[in-house]
Design an enzyme around this catalytic site. Structure first.
Site, PDB file in Angstrom:
ATOM      1  N   MET A   1       0.852  -1.203   0.000  1.00 31.43           N
ATOM      2  CA  MET A   1       0.000   0.000   0.000  1.00 31.43           C
ATOM      3  C   MET A   1       0.875   1.236   0.000  1.00 31.43           C
ATOM      4  SD  MET A   1      -3.201   0.720   0.073  1.00 31.43           S
ATOM      5  CE  MET A   1      -4.211   2.191   0.248  1.00 31.43           C
ATOM      6  N   CYS A   2       0.520   2.169  -0.837  1.00 30.76           N
ATOM      7  CA  CYS A   2       1.324   3.376  -0.936  1.00 30.76           C
ATOM      8  C   CYS A   2       0.365   4.534  -1.191  1.00 30.76           C
ATOM      9  CB  CYS A   2       2.314   3.266  -2.090  1.00 30.76           C
ATOM     10  SG  CYS A   2       3.305   1.752  -2.069  1.00 30.76           S
ATOM     11  N   ARG A   3       0.925   5.684  -1.383  1.00 26.82           N
ATOM     12  CA  ARG A   3       0.177   6.870  -1.767  1.00 26.82           C
ATOM     13  C   ARG A   3       1.013   7.624  -2.785  1.00 26.82           C
ATOM     14  NH1 ARG A   3      -3.202   4.736  -0.143  1.00 26.82           N
ATOM     15  NH2 ARG A   3      -4.835   5.175   1.360  1.00 26.82           N
ATOM     16  N   ILE A  86       4.919   7.922  -1.622  1.00 25.40           N
ATOM     17  CA  ILE A  86       5.280   7.468  -0.278  1.00 25.40           C
ATOM     18  C   ILE A  86       4.924   5.993  -0.180  1.00 25.40           C
ATOM     19  CG2 ILE A  86       5.139   9.707   0.858  1.00 25.40           C
ATOM     20  CD1 ILE A  86       2.292   9.084   1.649  1.00 25.40           C
ATOM     21  N   ASN A 112       0.760   2.338  -6.996  1.00 33.85           N
ATOM     22  CA  ASN A 112       0.185   1.976  -5.706  1.00 33.85           C
ATOM     23  C   ASN A 112      -0.584   0.691  -5.922  1.00 33.85           C
ATOM     24  OD1 ASN A 112      -1.161   1.762  -3.262  1.00 33.85           O
ATOM     25  ND2 ASN A 112      -2.653   3.355  -3.743  1.00 33.85           N
TER      26      ASN A 112
END
Lengths: 280, 280, 280, 280
Positions: A1-3, A86, A112
């Protein structure tokens, strides 16, 4: 999981994009609200087009929220096409070569999501990468393999086709190995002038993705918002989660779509994986 | 805001303390439940007594949850007196010299909390540190200054007295500068045989601190819990937040208290700051 | 022991300064030839003036020679006033807050050398820093204390005077504590328009410092050197060690001197420490 | 280019091996004397057998010479079988997953040297790794691929055979791609009870490797050397460069050899690459 966040428009200081609004991307590194994981502290990266023939990148293995270099660079780099990412690592190492965005010549790519069952199909996917690209795989993420598959399948000529074929190949390979829903992704790709954003998942329940309302309409909605005076009419943000608290400012990218931010009219197109036909 | 754990008992692998239970300290680095800040990702440190005359420490500026070195070391270091600390920096730099536990000769020290108004009183506090200790201040945290004040005021002879005087001095200095509630703390201190734990705040609303129920009683409560067979009767944990989900296993340290884990009967004493009398 | 480079002139890409010539500063991080220590691998930093009211900095605790972020940033940052510093730590921690250049408002400062006996006199020196500056000391180096002393003694009004008083104070304090030769330094200071370079040591055997011959003369000497076409007539480099292998291109800064690179005629002045008069 | 040390004998503190002698491995990280590159500052790693079924490792991307964690761990870890490796990266990223020693179950492996033309043959070599091992390749070095080839070709059953086949395969693949001298190596391998050391290069000019004279003889040579009293008669060091300055203490491993340090009599055997026969 990222942004992640992608910006295309007139040149602005990167800090206006990363730190400015409430619920900024940097805030999300510590606490995001729409993610399965709420902390994205396993490194970060930015990419931007400016000086030179290829984009610049800056990456770190430390969390973005307290990174002093990022704060300084963001206050001193101005660009009209910016990527920021991120990371919340799920299994693979926290190291610079696993941080997004990935770069190949003038191309930037960030992701993502994940390839489900990657451990089982990594070998098949990696060996489908063009041998000339193979040595440039430096890290161990599914994302970097996906990027190199898309390059192998023609991303540089037609980004949407390249991604559709890569995703089609990942799905076909995954299904062969009994993976039920191989692909989960939102993606951003750019060559420095056009920005492509993708939202797709094999099971039809993709992670969130939003694009900003056109700036002219936003000025009518928010006549007092000074930030809007800095942006020209063609500026556009594509983000994992809405920034700020501005009703009417964000629009969900539909499932199985590709958005194109470009000179002239922006476009929203259907996205359909296309497994490459294999010769015998 | 930080989180910490201290263990005194028979030698165990550090991983049993850090990774074993649900809601372990490593889980808390990503998501704690009793803190103002829920993420403690700004570095970490462990300290342990074993080989050699002084305790060993291992510190990192990266988050604990994904640190491969920590996982490996925890699986290979066995000790009967262990400190572990995960940090949420509030202002000061993320660097090894700011990571707890701090060490001085055979002493270890770690802190959750802050000195309010530290920027205003840092200079006065630091210059009150004994000149012979002054060069050993390597970082920039309030915690390290507090430790050095306690050493200056006699911690090595009487740890509780040393801390009471240091806290008294911090409060007196803070009040002079208009700080209303200068001290907020839970602390652990050890010399390798005894463990002191402190809970105190100037305003009487201290951060949480718990100690484990004696192992003999726990065995009655949880006859099937295998971990308890590894521990001898004198083993004790002191923690910022309860580990696991074991009703009856954790007891709150009262406000303004000092707990002493030692050979023989453990003790719980009142804690009362004692500003040192200044000569003119 | 460290190495540094300062550039003042028309805006150029930072990579032209750092990576271009043979025996470049980056080469020196691995192997320098004029230093007591030949490896400068304990972190590095760059500072540059461009966007915004204050200069940007980028620092790392890893060696410069293999740092991918530095290579990328150097290829994408263009500036007309650049500082670069590679560090060989002698005792103090390898951490970002100990990396040069140090910044205060529009000022940058970097140092090669040391304050001898610093452990013994650090407390006295630090106490003499203006209390309003005290909280901004973030690291543990002698260099940062020297910078803050110079700011305390008027650097912002008259940089040479500020440095002369600071050095005078360091020497006076050192002599009181029995240090025979307290100061060893080459220094660079800038406010974004003028560049001051200093070479001094208490014993009169200072570390090396060189400035580049004026560009017009260099063009006559080296008509085929393309780099010179990128530089305007006022461009000037000040460096710890000559770059490249260009007889006639580098001139030693004399002992006990201050060089000023500025609009109009550059200057070379005598430097004389001036211990501040203490009131009783 | 790298440097390494392997110890087999009675348990000693790791610091005695790493920091003790003049010209220690840590000294060599800053200045080695027998290497093409004299600085080995691109990360390091140690591995040791002690607690638990598999060896522990500690790795860092920072230079060994100033690493405070390494110093502390070395002073608190005691082991009878220790690997230590300092790295000079040639091309590949400075990241933990590229640091030696590499581990697989109870096996440790470390390498000084390189596979020439690796970029051209990496894909073929990696494809030949057993698919069940493939996902455990985490970094991007030639060394890690070599280790996985050796595991594929039977290292766990017969370490020398496994290495001979792996090297044979690397050479055959290299020659096919026009690489003249594909292999350059000194290697150490262990399962926790026996230590294998290898010295080989395709061109017959291998990097240096030494083993220590038996302790009983050393005691006669150096009756006053206290370190020898700590070591039992079976203790043995294998090193890239001699430590200390002790004539008679170090013996060169001959070209194309495999040394075996084991219970009972140690052995020195010829080493001969054996390309695996390929089925059609």
């Amino acid at each position: 999981m990222c942004r992640w966040l992608a910006y295309s428009g007139n040149p602005v200081l990167v800090e206006r994009l990363l730190y400015g609004p409430t619920h900024s991307l940097i805030d999300q590194s510590l606490h995001s609200t729409l993610g399965a994981e709420t902390t994205n502290g396993d490194g970060f990266g930015i990419g931007w087009y400016g000086e030179g023939p290829t984009p610049g990148t800056f990456k770190s293995t430390e969390p973005a929220w307290n990174d002093w270099n990022l704060r300084d660079l963001a206050a001193h780099i101005r660009s009209g096409l910016v990527f920021a990412h991120i990371r919340a690592a799920i299994g693979s190492a926290v190291q610079l070569t696993n941080c997004h965005p990935f770069r190949h010549n003038e191309w930037l790519f960030m992701h993502n999501g994940y390839i489900d069952g990657f451990d089982r199909i990594k070998r098949d996917l990696t060996f489908a990468v063009d041998p000339s690209l193979y040595p440039s795989i430096l890290g161990s993420t599914d994302s970097e393999v996906l990027f190199n598959l898309a390059l192998t399948f023609g991303l540089a000529d037609d980004p949407q086709k390249g991604i559709e074929r890569a995703v089609g190949f990942v799905e076909a390979t995954g299904y062969e190995h009994g993976v039920e829903e191989p692909m989960q992704m939102t993606l951003a790709v750019s060559d420095g002038s056009t920005l492509w954003g993708f939202r797709y998942s094999s099971g039809g329940h993709s992670r969130s993705l939003f694009y900003s309302t056109d700036v002219a309409s936003l000025r009518v909605l928010y006549p007092d918002l000074e930030t809007l005076n800095e942006l020209d009419d063609h500026a556009r943000l594509v983000v994992s989660e809405p920034l700020g608290d501005l009703p009417g400012a964000w629009n969900e990218v539909p499932e199985s779509s590709c958005g194109v931010v470009q000179k002239g009219q922006d476009e929203l197109r259907p996205f359909k994986p296309a497994p490459p036909v294999r010769s015998l």
